[in-house]
Design a protein around this motif. Structure first.
Motif, PDB file in Angstrom:
ATOM      1  N   GLN A 176       0.846  -1.188   0.000  1.00  0.00           N
ATOM      2  CA  GLN A 176       0.000   0.000   0.000  1.00  0.00           C
ATOM      3  C   GLN A 176       0.883   1.240   0.000  1.00  0.00           C
ATOM      4  OE1 GLN A 176      -2.439   0.262   3.523  1.00  0.00           O
ATOM      5  NE2 GLN A 176      -0.713   0.137   4.936  1.00  0.00           N
ATOM      6  N   ASP A 177       0.258   2.416  -0.060  1.00  0.00           N
ATOM      7  CA  ASP A 177       0.946   3.688  -0.125  1.00  0.00           C
ATOM      8  C   ASP A 177       1.886   3.878   1.062  1.00  0.00           C
ATOM      9  OD1 ASP A 177       0.550   6.781   0.966  1.00  0.00           O
ATOM     10  OD2 ASP A 177       0.967   6.623  -1.191  1.00  0.00           O
ATOM     11  N   PRO A 234       6.429  10.455  -1.907  1.00  0.00           N
ATOM     12  CA  PRO A 234       6.992   9.144  -1.537  1.00  0.00           C
ATOM     13  C   PRO A 234       8.500   9.053  -1.733  1.00  0.00           C
ATOM     14  CG  PRO A 234       4.941   8.849  -2.713  1.00  0.00           C
ATOM     15  CD  PRO A 234       5.258  10.323  -2.769  1.00  0.00           C
TER      16      PRO A 234
END
Length: 255
Positions: A176-177, A234
């Motif tokens: 996931q993120d 990210p």
């Protein structure tokens, strides 16, 4: 304790709370500060651990939006963190000083490598699972729980770069993120500090003046870190994690 020392410890707490929320390794700010002012190592470690608990809680609260829909994952991994924290805290109290610390550089180095190569490894893990007709985005990999248990042991004993290790594990094992994984990391690391802190309060030598200063600073830092960390792309967040991990590794190697 002089006024200068008190201010320095308070500011170290702010820095530790901020970096713990964004990445982890805040202990590398507060622990050396305490040692520099002549606080005995075990007392410094114990007092620092307890003082950072409020910062961990505020950091987790700051990431509450990213925790939505993750209750099952958090509860499963929380059990591993709690068990590990108990084991780690007991090891600190019963083992000779420095016994467990000997493996700290290896653990930090592993965490840095996991975070650095996480995108490539995650893609391969996901593709392999898809070929086996599995559902890689429903649940964490089976090895994540025992690995989180291991990081809990480490965190209960000392804790520096616990966040780096957790982000490496979650980044590869939980598809996931990265911001959602960072939110889970804050809950797990905070639970380790809390559980170990409760044990230390009961049986260890605690300097409550130090605890209070770090707690105030870490609380402010936790809120600041949540606001800052959520805004990082990210790639930037991953870069920060790797840099902090390398600094932590260097600190332990050259000390």
């Amino acid at each position: 304790m002089s006024l200068f020392e008190a201010v320095a410890i308070l500011l170290a707490g702010v820095g530790a709370g901020t970096i713990n929320t964004v990445v982890g390794s805040g202990t590398l700010i507060t622990f050396p500060t305490l040692l520099a002012f002549g606080v005995p190592p075990v007392t410094a470690n114990v007092s620092n651990n307890i003082g950072l608990v409020p910062g961990s809680l505020t950091g987790a609260y700051g990431y509450r939006r990213e925790l939505v829909g993750q209750r099952g994952l958090v509860l499963r991994l929380l059990s591993a963190s709690v068990i590990g924290a108990v084991v780690g805290a007991v090891l600190l109290l019963v083992l000779p000083e420095g016994a467990f610390e000997a493996v700290v550089p290896v653990l930090i180095g592993l965490g840095v490598l996991l975070v650095l190569f996480q995108p490539r490894i995650s893609r391969r893990v996901t593709a392999r699972a898809a070929r086996r007709a599995e559902a890689p985005r429903d649940r964490e990999s089976a090895w994540v729980w025992p690995t989180v248990l291991g990081t809990g042991v480490y965190g209960g004993y000392f804790g520096a770069a616990q966040g780096v290790l957790l982000m490496g594990v979650l980044g590869i094992g939980v598809p996931q993120d990265i911001q959602r994984n960072n939110a889970v990391k804050n809950v797990l690391a905070g639970s380790v500090n809390l559980v170990a802190g409760v044990i230390f309060v009961v049986v260890a030598d605690v300097d409550w003046a130090i605890v209070g200063l770090i707690a105030v600073g870490a609380t402010l830092g936790g809120l600041l870190g949540a606001r800052l960390g959520r805004r990082l792309p990210p790639l930037v967040l991953r870069t920060v994690i790797v840099v902090v991990g390398v600094v932590a590794l260097t600190t332990f190697i050259v000390k």
